[in-house]
Design a protein around this motif. Sequence first.
Motif, mmCIF file in Angstrom:
data_model
loop_
_atom_site.group_PDB
_atom_site.id
_atom_site.type_symbol
_atom_site.label_atom_id
_atom_site.label_comp_id
_atom_site.label_asym_id
_atom_site.label_seq_id
_atom_site.Cartn_x
_atom_site.Cartn_y
_atom_site.Cartn_z
ATOM 1 N N ASP A 157 28.768 44.093 35.347
ATOM 2 C CA ASP A 157 27.610 43.192 35.243
ATOM 3 C C ASP A 157 27.030 43.181 33.833
ATOM 4 N N TYR A 158 27.167 44.301 33.131
ATOM 5 C CA TYR A 158 26.526 44.437 31.838
ATOM 6 C C TYR A 158 27.393 43.977 30.677
ATOM 7 N N TYR A 159 28.563 43.407 31.003
ATOM 8 C CA TYR A 159 29.508 43.049 29.962
ATOM 9 C C TYR A 159 29.909 41.583 30.047
ATOM 10 N N ALA A 160 29.937 40.948 28.887
ATOM 11 C CA ALA A 160 30.593 39.654 28.773
ATOM 12 C C ALA A 160 32.088 39.909 28.607
ATOM 13 N N GLU A 162 54.479 27.274 26.636
ATOM 14 C CA GLU A 162 53.702 27.781 25.502
ATOM 15 C C GLU A 162 52.540 28.679 25.922
ATOM 16 N N ASP A 163 52.305 28.812 27.216
ATOM 17 C CA ASP A 163 51.308 29.763 27.716
ATOM 18 C C ASP A 163 51.887 31.175 27.837
ATOM 19 N N THR A 164 53.166 31.324 27.608
ATOM 20 C CA THR A 164 53.813 32.634 27.703
ATOM 21 C C THR A 164 53.232 33.606 26.696
ATOM 22 N N GLY A 165 52.986 34.825 27.148
ATOM 23 C CA GLY A 165 52.478 35.863 26.273
ATOM 24 C C GLY A 165 51.883 37.010 27.072
ATOM 25 N N VAL A 166 51.383 37.990 26.333
ATOM 26 C CA VAL A 166 50.646 39.084 26.959
ATOM 27 C C VAL A 166 49.168 38.693 26.982
ATOM 28 N N TYR A 167 48.590 38.759 28.159
ATOM 29 C CA TYR A 167 47.186 38.385 28.341
ATOM 30 C C TYR A 167 46.342 39.638 28.455
ATOM 31 N N TYR A 168 45.252 39.643 27.705
ATOM 32 C CA TYR A 168 44.341 40.773 27.669
ATOM 33 C C TYR A 168 42.947 40.341 28.119
ATOM 34 N N CYS A 169 42.276 41.200 28.857
ATOM 35 C CA CYS A 169 40.845 41.004 28.998
ATOM 36 C C CYS A 169 40.160 41.976 28.051
ATOM 37 N N ALA A 170 39.006 41.576 27.579
ATOM 38 C CA ALA A 170 38.244 42.356 26.620
ATOM 39 C C ALA A 170 36.769 42.184 26.935
ATOM 40 N N ALA A 171 35.969 43.138 26.519
ATOM 41 C CA ALA A 171 34.570 43.136 26.917
ATOM 42 C C ALA A 171 33.659 43.565 25.782
ATOM 43 N N SER A 172 32.425 43.133 25.903
ATOM 44 C CA SER A 172 31.381 43.588 25.001
ATOM 45 C C SER A 172 30.043 43.455 25.705
#
Length: 123
Positions: free
Chosen positions: A30-33, A89-99
Amino acid sequence: QLQLVESGGGLVQPGGSLRLSCTAPGFNLDYYAIGWFRQAPGKEREGVSCINYSGSDTNYADSVRGRFTASRDNVKNTVYLQMNNLKPEDTGVYYCAASESYTAVAGLRPNYWGQGTQVTVSS
């Protein structure tokens, strides 16, 4: 230290769909975008989407707008990236990240990163 875990990647044919999930066991998201990023082979990592704390505000890269949808379920402590009409072209490694800062995530400067999940779009 916030630890993010992505899941839901895989191999899909062009035009198909996948839903990625991002969780943080032991932490309250909840505290992270949250931002979603991807990196294709031989290319730099790029921002795909970001979502604010409540899910009321989202942004998308031009290349995925109208096909990808970011959402979050704060009860389940999970953030999602629904990907429709996938293209090679959407192929790749997908990451989630937060702040803790939505500005930081929207500015492609998150503080915490997951390990990534592979998405391959191929016939």
